[in-house]
Enzyme design. Structure first.
Site: not given
Length: 279
Positions: A78, A167, A169
């Site tokens: 990534d 994403d 988190e």
């Protein structure tokens, strides 16, 4: 007879006094910053600078793991703007066959390196997709999904484009759960994933860590039968997965921060990566 330079002596004396005072002040500031719950502005990164796994690395530490299981794994990476212009041919030659590239964050940031990274990975033969760094404290899930789609997060059935990834988190800019209750976080994620699916026809991949998911969603099992899981776990084994998922699609097994070193295993051979791309 020695000449007494009184002016020089006074200046030297003043410098020593100033230095001593400065040292005391710095020591006091260090003690204040060391107190629990105390943070300085320098400790909070600028909005837009987050990358996939930034919060995970800050919470779990930067480690290298990833003992390959029995099932064939396909190597991927990534990237984000921290990586600048990526040498994709070098990565391809090293065995990397797929990539996820940061496109957006919130509804306020688009990566200036997105085109080079997204198109460059494609041009060397990789299967690639884009990801969105979620900030649930700034705008709704629907607003961020639409922003993501409008700035590189879409999908096309060309055999080389992976569905977008969310994403979600630890918050690098503030409270770990972005000020939301577990129910509020689940609602936000559903708002994002439902909006993305309605617009593209694909269920987005969810990137997260089990400990964050447990802390901030109450270990919700609402997504396990719908969204492919990209799990962050910097160890020699994947470990316990979030509720609802029996197996991970991708395992990010290492993080080295803002370098092209955040590697992941896709759980299967290249044909399985292609299958996810094709839907």
């Amino acid at each position: 007879m020695p000449v007494h330079r009184s002016g020089t002596a006074r200046r030297g004396h003043a410098v020593r006094n100033h230095s001593a005072a400065a040292g005391i002040l710095l020591a006091v500031l260090a003690l204040i910053l060391a107190l629990p719950g105390t943070a300085s502005a320098a400790q909070t990164p600028a909005r837009g600078t987050a990358w996939l796994g930034m919060g995970v690395a800050a919470h779990d530490g930067v480690h290298t793991g990833g003992v390959s299981p029995m099932v064939t794994q396909t190597e991927g990476v990534d990237t984000s703007s921290h990586n600048g212009n990526v040498a994709w041919s070098t990565l391809w030659s090293s065995g990397v066959k797929w990539a996820y590239v940061k496109a957006t964050e919130g509804t306020y940031y688009t990566s200036p390196n997105f085109a080079q990274q997204y198109n460059g990975s494609y041009n060397v033969g990789m299967i690639r997709g884009s990801y969105h760094f979620a900030t649930p404290d700034t705008t709704s899930g629907a607003a961020q999904a639409n922003y993501f789609i409008a700035h590189g997060g879409g999908w096309s059935k060309d055999g080389k484009t992976l569905p977008g990834a969310l994403d979600i988190e630890w918050n690098p800019y503030g409270a770990a759960c972005y000020g939301k209750t577990a129910a509020g976080m689940v609602s936000w994620i559903k708002d994002f994933t439902n909006t993305y699916k309605a617009a593209t026809g694909r269920d987005p991949v969810i990137y997260t860590a089990t400990s964050w998911w447990t802390q901030c969603t109450g270990n919700s099992a609402s997504f396990g039968s719908i969204n492919p899981l990209w799990i962050a776990r910097y160890a020699t084994a994947v470990g316990t997965l979030p509720a609802g998922w029996g197996v991970q699609t991708i395992w990010q097994y290492t993080s080295s921060g803002p370098t092209v070193g955040d590697h992941s295993h896709f759980n299967g051979d290249l044909s399985r990566v292609q299958a996810l791309a094709n839907g």
